[in-house]
Design an enzyme around this catalytic site. Structure first.
Site, PDB file in Angstrom:
ATOM      1  N   ASP A   1     -15.546  -1.077 -15.082  1.00 42.09           N
ATOM      2  CA  ASP A   1     -16.894  -0.512 -15.032  1.00 42.09           C
ATOM      3  C   ASP A   1     -17.367  -0.336 -13.599  1.00 42.09           C
ATOM      4  OD1 ASP A   1     -19.168   0.602 -16.149  1.00 42.09           O
ATOM      5  OD2 ASP A   1     -20.225  -1.312 -16.255  1.00 42.09           O
TER       6      ASP A   1
ATOM      7  N   HIS B   1     -20.320   3.134 -16.139  1.00 40.80           N
ATOM      8  CA  HIS B   1     -21.111   3.556 -17.299  1.00 40.80           C
ATOM      9  C   HIS B   1     -22.387   4.292 -16.905  1.00 40.80           C
ATOM     10  CE1 HIS B   1     -23.455  -0.268 -16.706  1.00 40.80           C
ATOM     11  NE2 HIS B   1     -24.441   0.480 -17.179  1.00 40.80           N
TER      12      HIS B   1
ATOM     13  N   SER C   1     -28.109  -1.643 -13.027  1.00 39.73           N
ATOM     14  CA  SER C   1     -26.653  -1.470 -13.074  1.00 39.73           C
ATOM     15  C   SER C   1     -26.151  -0.712 -11.854  1.00 39.73           C
ATOM     16  CB  SER C   1     -26.262  -0.702 -14.331  1.00 39.73           C
ATOM     17  OG  SER C   1     -26.544  -1.429 -15.483  1.00 39.73           O
TER      18      SER C   1
END
Length: 231
Positions: free
Chosen positions: A149, A118, A218
């Site tokens: 992801d 993402h 992330s």
């Protein structure tokens, strides 16, 4: 190993906000989100094995080299040894405007970087910044898994410091873990915690951790106590 696997990544990637990491592999390659300057994945080529020369009659096999014993490290030691392999990813849209920012880590000195899918989704240009403030353009998305992801890309670089990848299958609930990332672009941010739970979701093995995760974290690596990336 699954015969359809073209890129195996024995690790998970820390997920934004939920403190969840994914230990999985990249399956059969998919085409990434269209981008103007980031090259799309190509067909993987089979590698040829190295022929083994016969030793002749009565030949004895060479003894295997001793397996090095790893020592447990403190969170500070893991940071000092591994921080150079953690990078910041800046992603830009088709108008060359900032679209997203996250973390990643280097697994090959020729610029192979692993991050969350993402983080790079929909990006036309991806910039990889190392802790010594050098920046490299990502030239190719090697593979990705939308459901898991996770993504791997190649930056136009060489000689980058790499991280040691461990065995995510050996991780157990209650294990101590350390996270290094760049929340809001603040490089080399260190947090730690425990593996709170391990869950199987479809083909993916998911680690849940209480190590603090902030926006921009992330894609950062999760380490075991020996400094190996396990998520």
């Amino acid at each position: 190993m699954d015969k359809r696997t073209v890129l195996y990544v024995a690790l998970g990637v820390a997920l934004l906000g939920w403190g969840i990491t994914i230990g999985l592999y990249l399956g059969a390659r998919q085409s990434p989100t269209p981008a103007t300057s980031v090259q799309q994945p190509e067909q993987a080529q089979a590698t040829q094995g190295v022929p083994i020369k016969p030793g002749g009659e009565g030949a004895k096999p060479s003894p295997s080299p001793p397996v090095p014993q790893l020592e447990k490290l403190t969170p500070g030691q893991i940071l000092s040894r591994s921080a150079k392999g953690v990078v910041v990813l800046k992603c830009y849209d088709q108008d060359n405007q900032p679209a997203s920012q996250g973390s990643g880590f280097v697994i090959s000195p020729d610029g192979v970087v692993v991050t969350d899918y993402h983080v790079i989704r929909g990006c036309s240009r991806i910039e990889v910044r190392t802790p010594d403030s050098r920046s490299y353009e990502a030239t190719q998305v090697l593979g990705f898994d939308k459901d898991g992801d996770v993504a791997a890309l190649r930056a136009e670089a060489s000689g980058l410091p790499t991280l040691l990848v461990g065995d995510s299958d050996a991780v157990r609930e209650g294990d101590h873990v350390v996270a290094i990332s760049a929340p809001r672009g603040l490089e080399n941010t260190l947090t730690d915690g425990l593996i709170s739970a391990i869950r199987d979701v479809g083909p993916h093995r998911i680690f849940q951790t209480n190590a603090a995760i902030s926006p921009g974290s992330s894609g950062g690596p999760l380490f075991d106590d020996y400094g190996r990336v396990i998520g």
